[in-house]
Enzyme design. Structure first.
Site, PDB file in Angstrom:
ATOM      1  N   LYS A  14       0.832  -1.211   0.000  1.00  0.00           N
ATOM      2  CA  LYS A  14       0.000   0.000   0.000  1.00  0.00           C
ATOM      3  C   LYS A  14       0.868   1.262   0.000  1.00  0.00           C
ATOM      4  O   LYS A  14       0.631   2.213  -0.753  1.00  0.00           O
ATOM      5  CB  LYS A  14      -0.936  -0.008   1.212  1.00  0.00           C
ATOM      6  CG  LYS A  14      -1.615   1.303   1.515  1.00  0.00           C
ATOM      7  CD  LYS A  14      -2.551   1.734   0.387  1.00  0.00           C
ATOM      8  CE  LYS A  14      -2.902   3.202   0.491  1.00  0.00           C
ATOM      9  NZ  LYS A  14      -4.231   3.490   0.858  1.00  0.00           N
ATOM     10  N   CYS A  64      -2.914  11.375   1.419  1.00  0.00           N
ATOM     11  CA  CYS A  64      -2.358  10.033   1.198  1.00  0.00           C
ATOM     12  C   CYS A  64      -0.983  10.094   0.553  1.00  0.00           C
ATOM     13  O   CYS A  64       0.004   9.645   1.130  1.00  0.00           O
ATOM     14  CB  CYS A  64      -3.288   9.238   0.289  1.00  0.00           C
ATOM     15  SG  CYS A  64      -4.979   9.272   0.870  1.00  0.00           S
TER      16      CYS A  64
HETATM   17  N1  SAJ Z   1      -0.939  15.067  -8.919  1.00  0.00           N
HETATM   18  C1  SAJ Z   1      -0.017  15.726  -9.739  1.00  0.00           C
HETATM   19  N2  SAJ Z   1       0.296  15.172 -10.943  1.00  0.00           N
HETATM   20  C2  SAJ Z   1      -0.274  14.033 -11.395  1.00  0.00           C
HETATM   21  C3  SAJ Z   1      -1.215  13.350 -10.559  1.00  0.00           C
HETATM   22  C4  SAJ Z   1      -1.531  13.892  -9.316  1.00  0.00           C
HETATM   23  O1  SAJ Z   1       0.526  16.781  -9.378  1.00  0.00           O
HETATM   24  O2  SAJ Z   1       0.052  13.607 -12.508  1.00  0.00           O
HETATM   25  C5  SAJ Z   1      -1.282  15.633  -7.593  1.00  0.00           C
HETATM   26  C6  SAJ Z   1      -2.747  16.022  -7.463  1.00  0.00           C
HETATM   27  O3  SAJ Z   1      -3.009  17.290  -7.998  1.00  0.00           O
HETATM   28  C7  SAJ Z   1      -2.927  15.971  -5.951  1.00  0.00           C
HETATM   29  C8  SAJ Z   1      -2.018  14.811  -5.533  1.00  0.00           C
HETATM   30  O4  SAJ Z   1      -1.104  14.630  -6.598  1.00  0.00           O
HETATM   31  O5  SAJ Z   1      -2.482  17.157  -5.355  1.00  0.00           O
HETATM   32  C9  SAJ Z   1      -2.719  13.487  -5.209  1.00  0.00           C
HETATM   33  O6  SAJ Z   1      -3.803  13.232  -6.071  1.00  0.00           O
HETATM   34  P1  SAJ Z   1      -4.238  11.761  -6.591  1.00  0.00           P
HETATM   35  O7  SAJ Z   1      -5.488  11.905  -7.379  1.00  0.00           O
HETATM   36  O8  SAJ Z   1      -3.119  11.143  -7.321  1.00  0.00           O
HETATM   37  O9  SAJ Z   1      -4.466  10.872  -5.275  1.00  0.00           O
HETATM   38  P2  SAJ Z   1      -5.408  10.956  -3.954  1.00  0.00           P
HETATM   39  O10 SAJ Z   1      -4.539  11.416  -2.829  1.00  0.00           O
HETATM   40  O11 SAJ Z   1      -6.658  11.717  -4.190  1.00  0.00           O
HETATM   41  O12 SAJ Z   1      -5.816   9.393  -3.738  1.00  0.00           O
HETATM   42  C10 SAJ Z   1      -4.801   8.399  -3.626  1.00  0.00           C
HETATM   43  C11 SAJ Z   1      -5.136   7.236  -4.538  1.00  0.00           C
HETATM   44  N3  SAJ Z   1      -3.891   6.523  -4.851  1.00  0.00           N
HETATM   45  C12 SAJ Z   1      -3.448   6.334  -6.113  1.00  0.00           C
HETATM   46  O13 SAJ Z   1      -4.006   6.767  -7.093  1.00  0.00           O
HETATM   47  C13 SAJ Z   1      -2.174   5.523  -6.238  1.00  0.00           C
HETATM   48  C14 SAJ Z   1      -6.137   6.280  -3.930  1.00  0.00           C
HETATM   49  O14 SAJ Z   1      -6.275   5.098  -4.709  1.00  0.00           O
HETATM   50  C15 SAJ Z   1      -5.727   5.886  -2.516  1.00  0.00           C
HETATM   51  O15 SAJ Z   1      -6.704   5.076  -1.914  1.00  0.00           O
HETATM   52  C16 SAJ Z   1      -5.579   7.145  -1.710  1.00  0.00           C
HETATM   53  O16 SAJ Z   1      -4.586   7.983  -2.322  1.00  0.00           O
HETATM   54  C17 SAJ Z   1      -5.165   6.700  -0.315  1.00  0.00           C
HETATM   55  O17 SAJ Z   1      -6.023   6.605   0.574  1.00  0.00           O
HETATM   56  O18 SAJ Z   1      -4.001   6.360  -0.105  1.00  0.00           O
END
Ligand code: SAJ
Length: 396
Positions: free
Chosen positions: A201, A255
């Site tokens: 995880k 996360c």
């Molecule tokens: N981000 C970027 N560039 C990207 C992708 C994301 O800058 O290419 C940024 C986003 O803007 C944001 C952050 O990263 O600030 C996180 O966003 P996210 O959509 O990637 O993830 P979370 O935090 O909303 O949700 C994640 C998910 N994990 C993954 O996609 C690997 C989810 O499946 C998990 O359950 C969750 O974290 C968790 O609980 O850990």
């Protein structure tokens, strides 16, 4: 049917408890907050998640879900309490450990205790140690880690359809947990041991953090070299085995910016890349503020328009949001008048929130911080004669 006790009625615990109740299990949901327990027992929800209100209401009305402040006897216990980190980046496991202590009061031989909270390697064994120490009379308890993997906004769908990693502290524990999850998970159930499940995880979210750090570093390189980072990434990604993520103003949410620290805390000397990625992503908001400050120098009294405050597009969640911290810092610096548009939120303390049209009329400098769909639709003509800083590729 088995009785289930879910500890922690937040973003993961409440959907899980209500889903199990609608599948016919008798479920007790436990939360330390009295007002949360009262609300749920009235069939109401305290968190925003599509369709959760309907499911909780029907679970409570059916009599299968009841909330309490103290654990109730059950056959399966699910710990879904938060695991934040402290100021020194060390994991804060107090909620998991107090849930384990509370379970000790009602647990009996044959029970299965599942840890779903994202946790550092070895936490499931620590939960076992707490319960076994408190209950020396018991000799047949089972412990397992099955990390939650749901994306906020799609929780009810992902609880059922995602593949799940299931790692027991011994084979019998894994088997018991596999048998339980197969009643409500349509995704594949992947068997392993507790320590591997814990690290799996953490690695999932760390992998994203490291890859986003690379994209963020590229955006800084491109800025120095006068190259368009979006064009660059689009070109590089045409290689069949390359997939660079998107740069942004930093990494937010609760996360991806947290979980890498749980690996670092277990292996500080072996995690140079992970630590560097965290530093790059954490320092990106500063870099954005510096760029804006440079541009503001061209004006006597600039109006700086910030587009977006949420931590990612099309949600209202401001937790650990780099956009929010940038807007706040710019306001505090008093380098001009800072105005903000966040279509998903009505008011934020200390910030001047305006409708999109008004902001576009007033701003000299326009900073895109979140790729909300409303911003993508802004006609290009409205950007003319403004200095535009697109930190997240809204118009790309
Ligand atoms: N981000 C970027 N560039 C990207 C992708 C994301 O800058 O290419 C940024 C986003 O803007 C944001 C952050 O990263 O600030 C996180 O966003 P996210 O959509 O990637 O993830 P979370 O935090 O909303 O949700 C994640 C998910 N994990 C993954 O996609 C690997 C989810 O499946 C998990 O359950 C969750 O974290 C968790 O609980 O850990």
């Amino acid at each position: 049917m088995e009785k289930i006790c879910v500890l922690g009625l937040g973003y993961v615990g409440l959907p899980t408890a209500s889903l199990l109740a609608t599948k016919g299990y008798s479920v007790s949901g436990i939360d330390v907050k009295k007002e949360v327990v009262e609300q749920i027992n009235q069939g109401k929800v305290h968190i925003v998640e599509p369709d959760l209100d309907v499911m909780v209401k029907s679970a409570v009305q059916s009599g299968n879900l009841k909330a309490y402040t103290e654990p109730q006897p059950a056959d399966i216990f699910i710990i879904a309490t938060p695991t934040p980190f402290k100021d020194d980046n060390q994991p804060d496991l107090q909620y998991v450990f107090s849930a384990a202590k509370a379970i000790s009061k009602v647990v009996k031989d044959g029970d299965l205790i599942i840890l779903e909270s994202t946790s550092p390697v070895g936490t499931t064994e620590q939960v076992q140690k707490i319960i076994v120490t408190e209950c020396p009379q018991l000799s047949n308890l089972h412990f397992c880690h099955c990390p939650e993997r749901v994306l906020p906004g799609r929780v009810l769908h992902e609880l059922i359809d995602n593949d799940r990693v299931i790692g027991g502290i011994d084979e019998q524990s894994t088997e018991k947990a596999m048998e339980f999850y197969q009643h409500f998970v349509r995704g594949e159930l992947l068997e392993t041991n507790a320590r591997t499940a814990e690290l799996a995880k953490l690695v999932e979210n760390t992998s994203r953090d490291v890859n986003i750090a690379f994209a963020n570093e590229l955006s800084i390189v491109c800025d120095q070299l006068g190259i368009d980072v979006w064009e660059l990434i689009a070109l590089a990604n045409r290689h069949p085995r390359v997939n660079i993520l998107r740069p942004g103003p930093g990494v937010g949410g609760h996360c991806i910016a947290v979980d890498p620290w749980f690996i670092v805390s277990s292996a500080p000397d072996a995690t140079q890349l992970v630590q560097t990625a965290r530093k790059i992503n954490d320092s990106k908001p500063n870099w954005v503020v510096d760029r804006i400050t440079d541009k503001a120098k061209r004006f006597k009294d600039p109006v700086i328009g910030c587009l977006g405050l949420a931590y990612k597009p099309d949600i209202d969640d401001l937790r650990e949001s780099p956009a929010l911290s940038i807007a706040r810092r710019l306001t505090a610096m008093k380098i001009g008048k800072v105005i903000v548009c966040e279509p998903n939120v009505t008011a934020v303390d200390g910030l001047d929130l305006l409708p999109l049209d008004t902001l576009l009329d007033k701003a000299d400098i326009l900073v895109a911080l979140v790729g909300h769909r409303q911003f993508k639709r802004i006609p290009m003509g409205r950007l003319e004669e403004k200095i535009v800083l697109d930190t997240c590729g809204v118009w790309r």
